[in-house]
Design a protein around this motif. Structure first.
Motif, PDB file in Angstrom:
ATOM      1  N   PHE A  11      38.851   4.197 -16.676  1.00  0.00           N
ATOM      2  CA  PHE A  11      39.912   3.561 -17.456  1.00  0.00           C
ATOM      3  C   PHE A  11      41.168   3.630 -16.603  1.00  0.00           C
ATOM      4  O   PHE A  11      41.122   4.113 -15.462  1.00  0.00           O
ATOM      5  N   GLU A  13      43.844  17.661 -19.788  1.00  0.00           N
ATOM      6  CA  GLU A  13      42.672  17.550 -18.902  1.00  0.00           C
ATOM      7  C   GLU A  13      43.185  17.658 -17.463  1.00  0.00           C
ATOM      8  O   GLU A  13      43.789  16.706 -16.955  1.00  0.00           O
ATOM      9  N   ASP A  68      45.512  14.515 -17.176  1.00  0.00           N
ATOM     10  CA  ASP A  68      45.213  13.311 -17.967  1.00  0.00           C
ATOM     11  C   ASP A  68      45.427  13.674 -19.426  1.00  0.00           C
ATOM     12  O   ASP A  68      44.519  14.163 -20.092  1.00  0.00           O
TER      13      ASP A  68
END
Ligand code: MN
Length: 233
Positions: free
Chosen positions: A54, A80, A111
């Motif tokens: 993504f 993350e 992330d």
């Protein structure tokens, strides 16, 4: 240049360790499902399929020691920690050797994920944009230039919240290591100078609250650590 009706958006740049020049960012790609431990904690099973990809907008990056606002529209903001690859050469349908040769530098990034929105998206088989690509969703440390990335890159990757260890893995646990991941990504996109690739997270993801202080790092190739606080409105 032709005049634009509104001022053009600024070029997004991130700092480079021990350097007075900065790295201009083009796009931010992210890999998901690249560590077996994280796939398992999310209720999945590691298989032979490649990681999912993504993207986040370049202006979602948060650098230079800035703190991160707790985003709206979520009650479950997750961290993350990830190795980030920065490209200094273009790559299209590259082999693994070419992919390794295109890496200009490495950084540690987080992330940030609206996990509740991601769960909703998964349930509807919908895209992850709202869960992943929100403003300030990609804190990143200074880029560490590398002359050569070892083919079997290893080193501890960790994230602490208020000094407590939450994530602690090793780069060697990546199911698709940097060379293979980049080569594959270059079969899907014409990668260009300035593109960043977040390479997935090890196990131990969890929620962040307003007031939390996050420290993250990778103990490999002299990489600079990352620190940010999460603040409320
Ligand atoms: Mn991730």
């Amino acid at each position: 240049m032709n005049k634009t009706v509104f001022p053009p958006p600024p070029v997004i740049t991130i700092p480079i360790k021990d350097c007075d020049q900065r790295f201009a960012v083009r796009r931010v790609f992210c890999a998901g499902r690249n560590y077996a431990g994280h796939i398992k904690e999310m209720g999945g099973q590691a298989g032979t399929l490649p990681p999912v990809f993504f993207a986040k907008p370049a202006d979602a990056l948060v650098s230079d020691g800035k703190d991160v606002p707790y985003p709206r529209a979520t009650k479950d903001l997750h961290h993350e920690v990830e190795l980030v690859l920065a490209l200094g050469k273009p790559l299209s349908d590259a082999n693994e050797a070419e992919a390794m040769g295109a890496i200009y530098g490495l950084a540690v990034g987080v992330d940030l994920t609206r996990r509740d929105l991601q769960d909703q998206a998964k349930a509807r088989a919908a895209p992850w944009t709202s869960a992943k690509a929100f403003d300030h969703s990609a804190p990143i440390g200074p880029l560490s230039p590398v002359s050569e990335v070892p083919a079997s890159l290893r080193g501890r990757i960790y994230l602490c919240v208020n000094g407590k260890r939450r994530q602690d893995g090793d780069l060697a646990q990546m199911l698709w290591p940097p060379a293979r991941l980049l080569a594959h990504l270059s079969s899907l996109f014409d990668l260009k100078v300035g593109d960043l690739v977040f390479t997935g997270t090890p196990a131990g993801v969890g929620p962040l609250q307003i007031g939390d202080v996050v420290t993250a790092g990778i103990e490999a190739l002299d990489m600079a650590p990352l620190r940010f606080a999460v603040y409320g409105k």
